[in-house]
Design an enzyme around this catalytic site. Structure first.
Site, mmCIF file in Angstrom:
data_model
loop_
_atom_site.group_PDB
_atom_site.id
_atom_site.type_symbol
_atom_site.label_atom_id
_atom_site.label_comp_id
_atom_site.label_asym_id
_atom_site.label_seq_id
_atom_site.Cartn_x
_atom_site.Cartn_y
_atom_site.Cartn_z
ATOM 1 N N ASP A 1 -1.364 -10.013 0.320
ATOM 2 C CA ASP A 1 -0.563 -9.057 -0.445
ATOM 3 C C ASP A 1 -1.461 -8.322 -1.429
ATOM 4 O O ASP A 1 -1.413 -8.551 -2.637
ATOM 5 C CB ASP A 1 0.573 -9.803 -1.171
ATOM 6 C CG ASP A 1 1.479 -8.850 -1.951
ATOM 7 O OD1 ASP A 1 1.441 -7.640 -1.677
ATOM 8 O OD2 ASP A 1 2.217 -9.340 -2.836
ATOM 9 N N HIS B 1 0.872 -1.180 0.000
ATOM 10 C CA HIS B 1 0.000 0.000 0.000
ATOM 11 C C HIS B 1 0.905 1.226 0.000
ATOM 12 O O HIS B 1 1.300 1.747 1.053
ATOM 13 C CB HIS B 1 -0.887 -0.037 1.249
ATOM 14 C CG HIS B 1 -1.841 1.108 1.352
ATOM 15 N ND1 HIS B 1 -3.174 0.999 1.021
ATOM 16 C CD2 HIS B 1 -1.663 2.389 1.763
ATOM 17 C CE1 HIS B 1 -3.774 2.158 1.228
ATOM 18 N NE2 HIS B 1 -2.875 3.022 1.679
ATOM 19 N N GLU C 1 0.988 -2.163 4.286
ATOM 20 C CA GLU C 1 1.531 -0.821 4.087
ATOM 21 C C GLU C 1 2.939 -0.773 4.671
ATOM 22 O O GLU C 1 3.345 -1.637 5.461
ATOM 23 C CB GLU C 1 0.654 0.239 4.742
ATOM 24 C CG GLU C 1 1.038 1.664 4.329
ATOM 25 C CD GLU C 1 -0.019 2.701 4.693
ATOM 26 O OE1 GLU C 1 0.132 3.853 4.253
ATOM 27 O OE2 GLU C 1 -0.976 2.363 5.410
#
EC number: 3.2.1.4
Length: 813
Positions: A784, A739, A793
């Protein structure tokens, strides 16, 4: 956390997982056959008024009835078993001749008594002590045993809520229930039992669609399957109709089924568990850090750390896509949402002009190290990953980049910020000084403790460059003696944008803390970073080192003069890293200033802050919690134990917490230590603990082998010992869809926006060295995908302890 009354213990609440709590709940209702004989003492301290919270104790009750507000007990340390003891009652009877004819008293367990004179002694509140002894204070001989609280729990369940209007972050606490709850659902969505209080249930970031038209469906289910269901017009504090019976407890039942419930009903058959909901929306989601609410504040997040936080302001959906707004990133710690307080309006900077575009032709950058088997954990491997970690920090730079920028897809950005430079916090473009300060302090600490590790990897100069990029920015943010810019960027505005930093336009407000606003944690974290860096650069540039130390001293003084949490101001934007404690930050900063100046007044200050926190501290290490780091820093300087500051005991408990799975930490079958913070950024917590443990290994020959084995186990887990890597660009099956806005964008001139966020393809840019949050609750609980901001993230604070651990093991193994 609220500070306990003097009768409390030096140890914190031992947090438990939800599963453990359900098992514990079965034990709580059964009175034991054991009786104890020992000294019973009266306890001093504030006694809650009828109907008010019993604050300041390890059990952290949100609310108790009028009887228990007066009659409560602290158990001896040998008997108190964390939250397994919370919620139990004890019957205490004086056995001295002077008490002949006086009745026994039933008291609610609220705490552990570390100072009790014997292993079977306990302390009672003054009213309870007077009942059995005929006097309000003193010490007597008595016998006591665990008993059922029974009819002393009276009335219907009482609901209290952290924020009745917050659809993103909602926590509920129930009191006056005759038996423990096994499950709670609100508007069809399950709520989770939290580790920071025996009966605090939270939504963990799921939007609850709270309404004001009588459509809030609340279902409570006890451990024996008995269910109460309500339809509520609001979630403000109220007494609920109906109460649980006193049925015998059977086995825990599944969670109640979701869905609207028309009227209050009572049932004894459990409903099926709700189906797991899809991945949370990437919208401004809550944060669970350890702040003002009916519930007590907890420790750190994590972003889910150490605390939870209030919901972000609604952000507009991007015009180019129906996709929801991206997550608030790896922040938020475990605590309740603060009530918004009036704060000065931030100064809004002019919208930046479009910055120069990043280069389109690839430049040389670190190559990923891949393998088809788990990492060997040799020093060459660690050196390669350490190099990649600094590539990650290079990719997070904001401002005008240097000519030797190694990241081909990054260029100058946000050149019109009120303060140019610094680091972007995570997968977004916020610049947040609270987590940045601790991250830089850890980077500096690693350079000071493990110089041979950095030298062996050939990365000393690069590490110093990364540190200086951050400290230059912190100094620039100290715009006046009592003015410190602690944050640039509004989360609601920032998270509405998905694209390149170089192309982001719009408001970039700066939020400034002044002497009229508490900022002990914010200013002290910066002081720690600058003091540590002053030592790193002392032999390279004496003038720069002196400047860093001067700013560190003045920022520490700024934070110490007006004690309080920085996130009590600008609550609409500081929720992403809401703070829950500041004594740890002050102690850590004072310790660094003592190391940098040798001035004993700073040592005294550090010891004083730790002594004040001895009853409210925790054993987690993150942006919101540095108590163990402060202990280790002082211990490394040869500081001896002092009154209320037992460094040896605290460090031993810290090590046991993480290495043996105590105080709420669980250890997965493949070796990852997971704190009780709801699964947000677990690898960050584990590797921060590993970093402090590696420093402990350097100074303690007796525990060196065990400490290094633990640090290596956590590091190797991140690198792939579990079967997959959690470091971008390294090892077997590394994350490919982290992310991260910039990494998701293709090379120019291709456009980048919400289509890239929604794409199932791998990120076009490899963010080498970025450590993702990792598994949530088990070795396999990881996905993922770009929308998984809790586990996939990256963030500058994630890599801080990770980086130091790499250097430490290169030096110490």
């Amino acid at each position: 956390q609220p500070r306990p009354d003097p009768m409390t213990t030096i140890f914190p609440l031992c947090r438990q997982t939800s599963t453990m709590r359900l098992l514990i709940a079965l034990l709580l209702l059964a009175a034991t056959a054991f009786a104890f004989n020992g000294k019973v003492e009266s306890g001093s301290g504030a006694i809650a008024q009828s109907g008010q919270p019993l604050r300041g104790f390890n059990c952290q009750y949100n609310r108790v009835n009028s009887y228990f507000a007066q009659n409560y007990a602290s158990l001896p340390a040998a008997t108190f078993d964390g939250s397994a003891s919370c919620g139990r009652c004890v019957s205490v009877k004086c056995t001295d001749d002077s008490c002949s004819g006086l009745p026994a008293v039933t008291a609610l367990v609220v705490d552990q008594c570390y100072s009790c004179s014997t292993s079977s002694g306990l302390k009672l509140s003054s009213p309870a002590f007077k009942t059995i002894a005929g006097m309000s204070s003193g010490s007597i001989s008595a016998s006591w045993e665990f008993v059922s609280c029974g009819s002393l729990i009276q009335g219907n369940p009482v609901l209290t809520s952290s924020d009745p209007t917050n659809i993103w972050w909602q926590s509920l606490t129930f009191s006056n229930s005759r038996k423990p709850l096994a499950a709670v659902s609100l508007n069809g969505l399950p709520m989770n039992l939290q580790p920071w209080g025996p009966w605090v249930w939270s939504a963990q970031g799921l939007p609850l669609n709270i309404t004001s038209a009588g459509q809030n469906a609340l279902i409570l289910q006890a451990t024996d399957g008995e269910t109460l269901a309500y339809t509520l017009s609001n979630l403000a504090e109220q007494e609920l109709d109906g109460q649980f019976s006193l049925n015998a407890v059977s086995s825990p039942s599944p969670s109640p089924s979701p869905g609207p419930v028309p009227t209050p009903t009572t049932s004894t058959s459990p409903s099926p568990s709700p189906s797991p909901s899809p991945s949370p929306s990437p919208s401004p989601s809550p944060s669970p850090s350890p702040v003002a609410s009916p519930s007590p504040v907890s420790s750190p997040s994590p972003r889910s750390s150490p605390g939870m936080s209030p919901s972000p302001a609604a952000s507009p959906s991007p015009a180019t896509s129906p996709s929801p707004v991206s997550s608030p990133s790896p922040r938020s710690s475990p605590g309740m949402s603060p009530s918004p307080a009036a704060s000065p309006s931030p100064a809004t900077s002019p919208s930046p002009a479009t910055s120069p575009s990043p280069r389109t032709s690839p430049a040389t950058s670190p190559s990923p190290t891949t393998s088809s088997s788990p990492p060997s954990g040799d020093k060459a491997t660690y050196a390669k990953v350490l190099e990649n970690s600094f590539f990650f920090y290079d990719a997070q730079r904001s401002g005008r980049l240097p000519a030797d920028n190694p990241v081909p897809w990054r260029g100058n950005s946000h050149l019109n910020d009120p303060v140019v430079g610094g680091y972007y916090d995570a997968g977004d473009y916020l610049k947040l000084n609270f987590p940045l300060g601790t991250s830089l302090a850890f980077l500096g600490w690693g350079l000071l403790e493990f110089p041979a590790g950095y030298d062996a990897a050939g990365l000393t100069a690069r590490a110093k460059a990364s540190l200086k990029w951050g400290t230059d920015y912190l100094v620039a943010c100290h715009v006046a003696e009592d003015q410190y810019i602690g944050q640039i960027g509004d989360p609601g505005i920032d998270h509405a944008f998905w694209g390149r930093a170089e192309e982001q336009t719009g408001a970039r407000p700066a939020f400034t803390w002044t002497s009229a606003m508490p900022a002990s944690d914010l200013a002290s974290s910066a002081a720690s970073a600058l003091a540590a860096a002053s030592l790193v650069f002392a032999s390279d540039n004496a003038t720069y080192s002196a400047s860093l130390l001067s700013h560190a001293q003045r920022l520490f003084d700024f934070g110490a003069r007006n004690e309080g949490l920085y996130s009590s101001s600008y609550t609409a934007v500081t929720y992403v890293y809401s703070s829950t404690t500041y004594l740890d930050d002050l102690a850590f900063a004072a310790g660094w200033l003592y190391r940098a100046t040798k001035n004993p007044s700073y040592l005294t200050a550090a010891q004083t802050y730790l002594q004040r926190a001895q009853y409210s501290r925790n054993y987690y290490v993150n942006w919101d919690g540095v108590f163990p780091a402060a202990d280790m820093l002082l211990k490394s300087l040869g500081v001896a134990n002092s009154a209320g500051v037992d460094l040896d005991t605290q460090l031993a408990t810290f090590r046991a917490t993480w290495q043996q799975g105590q105080n709420g930490v669980t250890i997965t079958p493949k070796g990852l230590s997971i704190p009780p913070f709801g699964g947000w950024g677990n690898l960050r917590h584990a590797l921060n603990a590993a970093f402090v443990t590696a420093i402990h290994a350097k100074y303690n020959a007796g525990t060196r082998a065990a400490d290094l084995a633990y640090a290596k186990r956590q590091l190797d887990y991140a690198l792939g010992s579990s079967g997959r890597s959690f470091v971008v660009g390294y090892g077997t099956t590394p994350p490919t869809r982290a992310h991260h806005r910039g990494a998701s964008c293709p090379n120019l001139p291709a456009a980048c926006g919400w289509d890239q966020f929604n794409s199932a393809a791998a990120n076009p840019q490899v963010l080498y060295g970025g450590l993702v949050g990792g598994p949530a609750s088990s070795d396999t609980d990881y996905s993922d995908v770009r929308s998984n901001y809790q586990g996939n993230e990256v963030a500058i604070d994630y890599n801080a302890g990770f980086t130091g651990t790499l250097a430490g093991l290169i030096q110490l193994l």
